[in-house]
Design a protein around this motif. Sequence first.
Motif, PDB file in Angstrom:
ATOM      1  N   ILE A  67      -2.683  -4.574   7.494  1.00  0.00           N
ATOM      2  CA  ILE A  67      -1.821  -4.356   6.319  1.00  0.00           C
ATOM      3  C   ILE A  67      -0.721  -5.409   6.232  1.00  0.00           C
ATOM      4  O   ILE A  67      -0.499  -5.986   5.159  1.00  0.00           O
ATOM      5  CB  ILE A  67      -1.216  -2.933   6.346  1.00  0.00           C
ATOM      6  N   GLN A  68      -0.036  -5.675   7.318  1.00  0.00           N
ATOM      7  CA  GLN A  68       1.091  -6.616   7.278  1.00  0.00           C
ATOM      8  C   GLN A  68       0.638  -8.019   6.890  1.00  0.00           C
ATOM      9  O   GLN A  68       1.306  -8.699   6.106  1.00  0.00           O
ATOM     10  CB  GLN A  68       1.830  -6.634   8.624  1.00  0.00           C
ATOM     11  N   ILE A  69      -0.499  -8.450   7.402  1.00  0.00           N
ATOM     12  CA  ILE A  69      -1.023  -9.772   7.050  1.00  0.00           C
ATOM     13  C   ILE A  69      -1.330  -9.825   5.557  1.00  0.00           C
ATOM     14  O   ILE A  69      -0.981 -10.787   4.869  1.00  0.00           O
ATOM     15  CB  ILE A  69      -2.276 -10.106   7.886  1.00  0.00           C
ATOM     16  N   ALA A  70      -1.958  -8.788   5.041  1.00  0.00           N
ATOM     17  CA  ALA A  70      -2.302  -8.753   3.617  1.00  0.00           C
ATOM     18  C   ALA A  70      -1.051  -8.690   2.740  1.00  0.00           C
ATOM     19  O   ALA A  70      -0.979  -9.356   1.700  1.00  0.00           O
ATOM     20  CB  ALA A  70      -3.226  -7.568   3.325  1.00  0.00           C
ATOM     21  N   LEU A  71      -0.048  -7.930   3.150  1.00  0.00           N
ATOM     22  CA  LEU A  71       1.208  -7.865   2.380  1.00  0.00           C
ATOM     23  C   LEU A  71       1.905  -9.220   2.338  1.00  0.00           C
ATOM     24  O   LEU A  71       2.400  -9.635   1.285  1.00  0.00           O
ATOM     25  CB  LEU A  71       2.146  -6.802   2.961  1.00  0.00           C
ATOM     26  N   GLU A  72       1.942  -9.905   3.474  1.00  0.00           N
ATOM     27  CA  GLU A  72       2.560 -11.231   3.509  1.00  0.00           C
ATOM     28  C   GLU A  72       1.826 -12.202   2.586  1.00  0.00           C
ATOM     29  O   GLU A  72       2.456 -12.998   1.884  1.00  0.00           O
ATOM     30  CB  GLU A  72       2.579 -11.766   4.934  1.00  0.00           C
ATOM     31  N   ALA A  73       0.510 -12.135   2.586  1.00  0.00           N
ATOM     32  CA  ALA A  73      -0.276 -13.021   1.718  1.00  0.00           C
ATOM     33  C   ALA A  73      -0.012 -12.704   0.251  1.00  0.00           C
ATOM     34  O   ALA A  73       0.131 -13.612  -0.574  1.00  0.00           O
ATOM     35  CB  ALA A  73      -1.766 -12.892   2.036  1.00  0.00           C
ATOM     36  N   LEU A  74       0.067 -11.430  -0.082  1.00  0.00           N
ATOM     37  CA  LEU A  74       0.320 -11.042  -1.470  1.00  0.00           C
ATOM     38  C   LEU A  74       1.718 -11.456  -1.918  1.00  0.00           C
ATOM     39  O   LEU A  74       1.899 -11.927  -3.040  1.00  0.00           O
ATOM     40  CB  LEU A  74       0.127  -9.536  -1.645  1.00  0.00           C
ATOM     41  N   LYS A  75       2.702 -11.325  -1.046  1.00  0.00           N
ATOM     42  CA  LYS A  75       4.072 -11.721  -1.398  1.00  0.00           C
ATOM     43  C   LYS A  75       4.144 -13.201  -1.733  1.00  0.00           C
ATOM     44  O   LYS A  75       4.875 -13.610  -2.619  1.00  0.00           O
ATOM     45  CB  LYS A  75       5.035 -11.408  -0.251  1.00  0.00           C
ATOM     46  N   ASP A  76       3.407 -14.005  -0.975  1.00  0.00           N
ATOM     47  CA  ASP A  76       3.331 -15.444  -1.245  1.00  0.00           C
ATOM     48  C   ASP A  76       4.721 -16.048  -1.407  1.00  0.00           C
ATOM     49  O   ASP A  76       5.002 -16.753  -2.378  1.00  0.00           O
ATOM     50  CB  ASP A  76       2.474 -15.688  -2.500  1.00  0.00           C
ATOM     51  N   ASP A  77       5.603 -15.742  -0.461  1.00  0.00           N
ATOM     52  CA  ASP A  77       6.981 -16.200  -0.548  1.00  0.00           C
ATOM     53  C   ASP A  77       7.402 -16.842   0.771  1.00  0.00           C
ATOM     54  O   ASP A  77       7.551 -16.127   1.771  1.00  0.00           O
ATOM     55  CB  ASP A  77       7.885 -15.016  -0.865  1.00  0.00           C
ATOM     56  N   PRO A  78       7.582 -18.126   0.823  1.00  0.00           N
ATOM     57  CA  PRO A  78       7.443 -19.081  -0.285  1.00  0.00           C
ATOM     58  C   PRO A  78       5.966 -19.328  -0.600  1.00  0.00           C
ATOM     59  O   PRO A  78       5.109 -19.147   0.261  1.00  0.00           O
ATOM     60  CB  PRO A  78       8.104 -20.347   0.273  1.00  0.00           C
TER      61      PRO A  78
END
Length: 171
Positions: A67-78
């Motif tokens: 989940i955390q990896i997918a959330l980070e990818a979705l946030k795309d920040d920066p």
Amino acid sequence: QYFPLYQQYLNDKSDRVVNAAAVAIGKSKHPKAFATLSKLRSKPSWKNQSLISCLNGLFQLGDQAGIQIALEALKDDPPQPRWTLANTTWDYRFTAVSTLAKLGKVDQAHNIIVARLVKSLEENSILDIFNNVQLMSMLGDPRGQTQFDLLKKKYANNSEFLEVVTKFESD
């Protein structure tokens, strides 16, 4: 039993071979699958193809640890290098949404997409608006209806835009 073989193909030159290996690793449900896939996300690749392969493997693995990896990818920040082709083969944000939906975390993904949509509306960035509308549609969260209603109101005088929004809303 084939985990070592799949692992070996994560070093192939071809992104498609690496992706197939990551999917196979995820499907294997091997005890080392998550650790192996999470390392793959940081492997240098063109337009973050390694991250997409990682997410595809995590989708198959179905482990909540992804989940955390997918959330980070979705946030795309920066924002990271990626193709802006709105599909799970080329844009890791779309792969992240698919993974989060499979893992049952649409609530967290919904909040990220809404924030991105609001920003794209403020910037009047049509490409980003459409990308976020498509992500919202893929997510399938009923709360997305609020954003579809907002878009239909904002673009009430643009029949082409309304047609696209309505299509994604019905998907």
